[in-house]
Design an enzyme around this catalytic site. Structure first.
Site, PDB file in Angstrom:
ATOM      1  N   ARG A   1    -129.742 -20.174  33.908  1.00  0.00           N
ATOM      2  CA  ARG A   1    -128.377 -20.728  33.912  1.00  0.00           C
ATOM      3  C   ARG A   1    -127.546 -20.208  32.739  1.00  0.00           C
ATOM      4  NH1 ARG A   1    -127.803 -25.227  37.326  1.00  0.00           N
ATOM      5  NH2 ARG A   1    -129.804 -25.887  38.133  1.00  0.00           N
TER       6      ARG A   1
ATOM      7  N   LYS B   1    -146.999 -23.436  40.127  1.00  0.00           N
ATOM      8  CA  LYS B   1    -147.396 -24.798  40.396  1.00  0.00           C
ATOM      9  C   LYS B   1    -146.503 -25.761  39.606  1.00  0.00           C
ATOM     10  CE  LYS B   1    -150.529 -27.005  37.916  1.00  0.00           C
ATOM     11  NZ  LYS B   1    -150.427 -27.271  36.479  1.00  0.00           N
TER      12      LYS B   1
ATOM     13  N   ASP C   1    -152.025 -20.311  41.429  1.00  0.00           N
ATOM     14  CA  ASP C   1    -152.891 -21.218  40.688  1.00  0.00           C
ATOM     15  C   ASP C   1    -153.597 -20.296  39.702  1.00  0.00           C
ATOM     16  OD1 ASP C   1    -155.249 -22.503  39.738  1.00  0.00           O
ATOM     17  OD2 ASP C   1    -154.985 -23.989  41.311  1.00  0.00           O
ATOM     18  N   HIS C   2    -153.223 -20.375  38.427  1.00  0.00           N
ATOM     19  CA  HIS C   2    -153.675 -19.299  37.527  1.00  0.00           C
ATOM     20  C   HIS C   2    -155.196 -19.316  37.327  1.00  0.00           C
ATOM     21  CE1 HIS C   2    -153.489 -22.380  34.333  1.00  0.00           C
ATOM     22  NE2 HIS C   2    -154.260 -21.587  33.621  1.00  0.00           N
TER      23      HIS C   2
ATOM     24  N   LYS D   1    -158.710 -16.099  36.885  1.00  0.00           N
ATOM     25  CA  LYS D   1    -159.743 -15.996  35.854  1.00  0.00           C
ATOM     26  C   LYS D   1    -160.944 -15.237  36.430  1.00  0.00           C
ATOM     27  CE  LYS D   1    -158.398 -20.346  33.615  1.00  0.00           C
ATOM     28  NZ  LYS D   1    -157.812 -19.979  32.326  1.00  0.00           N
TER      29      LYS D   1
ATOM     30  N   GLU E   1    -160.125 -30.134  28.091  1.00  0.00           N
ATOM     31  CA  GLU E   1    -159.207 -29.508  27.131  1.00  0.00           C
ATOM     32  C   GLU E   1    -159.181 -30.334  25.858  1.00  0.00           C
ATOM     33  OE1 GLU E   1    -155.429 -27.683  28.855  1.00  0.00           O
ATOM     34  OE2 GLU E   1    -155.642 -29.593  29.886  1.00  0.00           O
TER      35      GLU E   1
ATOM     36  N   ASP F   1    -151.755 -32.464  37.775  1.00  0.00           N
ATOM     37  CA  ASP F   1    -151.669 -31.294  36.894  1.00  0.00           C
ATOM     38  C   ASP F   1    -152.918 -30.418  36.981  1.00  0.00           C
ATOM     39  OD1 ASP F   1    -150.318 -29.809  34.808  1.00  0.00           O
ATOM     40  OD2 ASP F   1    -151.817 -30.586  33.410  1.00  0.00           O
TER      41      ASP F   1
ATOM     42  N   HIS G   1    -156.348 -26.790  40.080  1.00  0.00           N
ATOM     43  CA  HIS G   1    -157.386 -25.981  39.440  1.00  0.00           C
ATOM     44  C   HIS G   1    -158.808 -26.451  39.804  1.00  0.00           C
ATOM     45  CE1 HIS G   1    -153.952 -24.492  37.428  1.00  0.00           C
ATOM     46  NE2 HIS G   1    -153.924 -25.353  36.429  1.00  0.00           N
TER      47      HIS G   1
ATOM     48  N   LYS H   1    -157.408 -34.343  28.815  1.00  0.00           N
ATOM     49  CA  LYS H   1    -156.828 -33.778  27.596  1.00  0.00           C
ATOM     50  C   LYS H   1    -157.388 -34.543  26.413  1.00  0.00           C
ATOM     51  CE  LYS H   1    -152.602 -31.834  29.475  1.00  0.00           C
ATOM     52  NZ  LYS H   1    -152.987 -30.411  29.431  1.00  0.00           N
TER      53      LYS H   1
ATOM     54  N   LYS I   1    -162.564 -27.384  24.471  1.00  0.00           N
ATOM     55  CA  LYS I   1    -162.055 -26.733  25.681  1.00  0.00           C
ATOM     56  C   LYS I   1    -163.251 -26.143  26.391  1.00  0.00           C
ATOM     57  CE  LYS I   1    -158.680 -23.361  27.343  1.00  0.00           C
ATOM     58  NZ  LYS I   1    -157.993 -24.240  28.282  1.00  0.00           N
TER      59      LYS I   1
HETATM   60  C1  BG6 Z   1    -151.859 -25.788  33.428  1.00  0.00           C
HETATM   61  C2  BG6 Z   1    -151.604 -27.238  33.139  1.00  0.00           C
HETATM   62  O1  BG6 Z   1    -151.748 -25.525  34.798  1.00  0.00           O
HETATM   63  O2  BG6 Z   1    -153.184 -25.448  32.992  1.00  0.00           O
HETATM   64  C3  BG6 Z   1    -151.801 -27.550  31.664  1.00  0.00           C
HETATM   65  O3  BG6 Z   1    -150.270 -27.564  33.519  1.00  0.00           O
HETATM   66  C4  BG6 Z   1    -153.154 -27.068  31.190  1.00  0.00           C
HETATM   67  O4  BG6 Z   1    -151.653 -28.946  31.419  1.00  0.00           O
HETATM   68  C5  BG6 Z   1    -153.394 -25.625  31.609  1.00  0.00           C
HETATM   69  O5  BG6 Z   1    -153.202 -27.192  29.782  1.00  0.00           O
HETATM   70  C6  BG6 Z   1    -154.805 -25.203  31.301  1.00  0.00           C
HETATM   71  O6  BG6 Z   1    -154.938 -23.829  31.549  1.00  0.00           O
HETATM   72  P1  BG6 Z   1    -156.057 -22.965  30.820  1.00  0.00           P
HETATM   73  O7  BG6 Z   1    -155.964 -21.624  31.449  1.00  0.00           O
HETATM   74  O8  BG6 Z   1    -155.702 -22.968  29.364  1.00  0.00           O
HETATM   75  O9  BG6 Z   1    -157.350 -23.656  31.061  1.00  0.00           O
END
Ligand code: BG6
Length: 485
Positions: free
Chosen positions: A49, A153, A182-183, A187, A221, A240, A245, A341, A346
């Site tokens: 914007r 997402k 979905d990242h 991986k 995490e 989330d 995931h 969280k 992690k």
């Molecule tokens: C995201 C979430 O999709 O994935 C976050 O919105 C989370 O809350 C993150 O922290 C975790 O991703 P990764 O790759 O660090 O495990």
């Protein structure tokens, strides 16, 4: 098999001044250009914007890339000056999108691009629909070359909203043009699950109710909500992390071998897993929120004290659940999923625990405590696999101990690529295998509908712990204890 290189294109990012673009997508695009994976001559058009010009956008990008330490200042500057452009789309009206179309065509003309376009929606959920409509109304769903749309997402916030969004997407785009991100699917270890299972006969022959007693999936995490309260307050851990995931990992762990390696064969098998999950009742789920606590020796605030969080917030930062998959392979095997969280570390991993031997003649020794064999898939950090099994301690006395055989990717292959890098190359190549198909996203929302409709009571856990006591009792009722190492 070596894929042909991607074709030259214009990579258009909506939300170009936002955090995701500046912190993640931009450094990945820089790396892809530097390594030649993004073809020479491809350009990036940032859209947002803010009424800024190309020069101001380049300066913003330069400072983000410098903070990400991707390369020296001269190379960063050269990339920004040669490859980045900006177009303000101040609102969702037809004239704003018509102006965007004119700009896209002008850039393509000036730089001799063939009209291949990627539209990346790095936007909050409520901006997806107006942006997709804007693109469609301006006729940007078709192009002289190919057009692909990447949607971040969360894809919806429940089944009804995901279905509505899919209907809108399909009004303008063919499913083959759509890349729902979905990242976790980018991986390496998540992808390698298929190779681990289907390229290794000894693994796959053990992978079923005949041999496996239970399966645990943990996505832990240590980070808190950080500066994302505005989004997180309306999402929570179920939306989330679990719906996307953790559920994606579940499908890859549980799916049948696909008929071929093509995208539809793989995604068909993943959908079948989701369709076979037995209805999850609210009593199968624990929802919890972190309170103040200690992490690595430092005091950290509780969720309700985080900036932007409501003083009486009911949003969960932790979910534990148990489920079963009613199919031939998994009937009666419990699956336990957990995310949170502000947990002690992690750690994303899948642990498959084997059944105990039918008869154990070692148990005469007082010191021997039966430890079932386990396969752990270490998704992050320290990506790899681990096999825990029993060995005899040398000596006349019969003593048994658990040992671990570990494989770490970094020992063999060095650093693994970032998940986004893999996924963006796939979009450039037109390979949607690692993206979530329309029916898949709907099925995964369907699983969690009963919980979204009547969320279980909220429990609490101190930051730095592995979650509330209720999460322990939930799985103990099905004979399980969460692994904490
Ligand atoms: C995201 C979430 O999709 O994935 C976050 O919105 C989370 O809350 C993150 O922290 C975790 O991703 P990764 O790759 O660090 O495990």
């Amino acid at each position: 098999m070596v894929s042909p290189p991607p074709q030259r294109h214009l990579f258009v990012v909506f939300g170009a001044t936002g955090d995701l673009m500046q912190r993640k997508i931009l450094p990945v695009l820089f790396q892809l250009r530097a390594s030649g994976k993004m073809p020479e001559g491809s350009l990036v058009l940032g859209v947002a914007r803010r009424p800024i010009d190309d020069a101001t956008f380049r300066a913003l990008a330069r400072s983000s890339l410098e903070s990400a330490k991707v390369a020296d200042a001269a190379r960063v500057q050269a990339f920004c000056d040669a490859s980045l452009f900006y177009q303000s789309v101040p609102d969702e009206t037809a004239p704003s999108f018509a102006a965007l179309r004119a700009r896209i065509e002008a850039i393509e003309r000036e730089h001799g691009l063939p009209g291949n376009r990627i539209f990346y929606l790095a936007l909050p959920l409520d901006a997806f629909a107006p942006t997709l409509t804007g693109l469609g109304v301006a006729g940007l769903h078709t192009a002289p070359g190919w057009t692909r749309v990447v949607i971040e997402k969360p894809f919806g916030r429940d089944l009804a909203s995901a279905e509505a969004l899919n209907r809108l997407v399909h009004q303008y785009f063919d499913e083959k043009q759509v890349y729902r991100i979905d990242h976790y699917l980018g991986k390496e270890t998540v992808q390698d699950l298929l190779v681990f299972r289907f390229a290794n006969m000894f693994i796959e022959s053990l992978w079923s109710r005949e041999r496996i007693d239970e399966v645990e999936i943990t996505v832990a995490e240590s980070l808190g909500v950080e500066a994302r309260a505005q989004y997180y307050e309306s999402a929570g851990a179920l939306r989330d992390m679990i719906q996307n995931h953790a559920t994606q990992i579940l499908t890859l762990v549980a799916m049948e071998p696909p008929a071929t390696r093509d995208e539809d064969s793989i995604r068909n098998e993943k959908v079948k897993v989701l369709q076979s999950v037995v209805r999850i009742a609210p009593g199968d789920v624990v929802r919890a929120q972190y309170t103040a606590g200690k992490l690595s020796g430092a005091s950290v605030a509780g969720y309700r004290q985080e900036p932007g969080v409501a003083a009486q917030s009911d949003t969960e930062t932790f979910v534990a659940l148990r489920l079963k998959i009613a199919n031939w392979r998994w009937q009666d095997v419990p699956f336990f999923l957990r995310t949170g969280k502000r947990l002690p570390a992690k750690a994303t991993r899948v642990v498959l625990t084997f059944k105990a031997p039918p008869v154990s003649f070692f148990q005469t020794s007082e010191e021997y405590e039966a430890n079932p064999d386990r396969i752990s898939i270490l998704i992050q950090p320290d990506e790899g696999f681990e096999l825990a099994f029993e060995v005899k301690v040398p000596g006349r006395e019969l003593r048994v101990q658990t040992h671990r055989m570990v494989f770490h990717y970094r020992d063999v292959f060095g650093e693994l690529p970032d998940g986004y890098e893999t996924l963006l190359v796939d979009v450039m190549l037109g390979d949607p295998t690692l993206f979530v198909r329309a029916d898949e996203v709907e099925e995964s929302w369907r699983l969690y509908e009963p919980l979204l409709r009547s969320p279980p009571r909220l429990s609490f856990y101190p930051a730095g712990s592995w979650g509330p006591a209720e999460a322990e009792s939930l799985v103990r009722e099905w004979g399980h204890r969460w692994y904490t190492e």
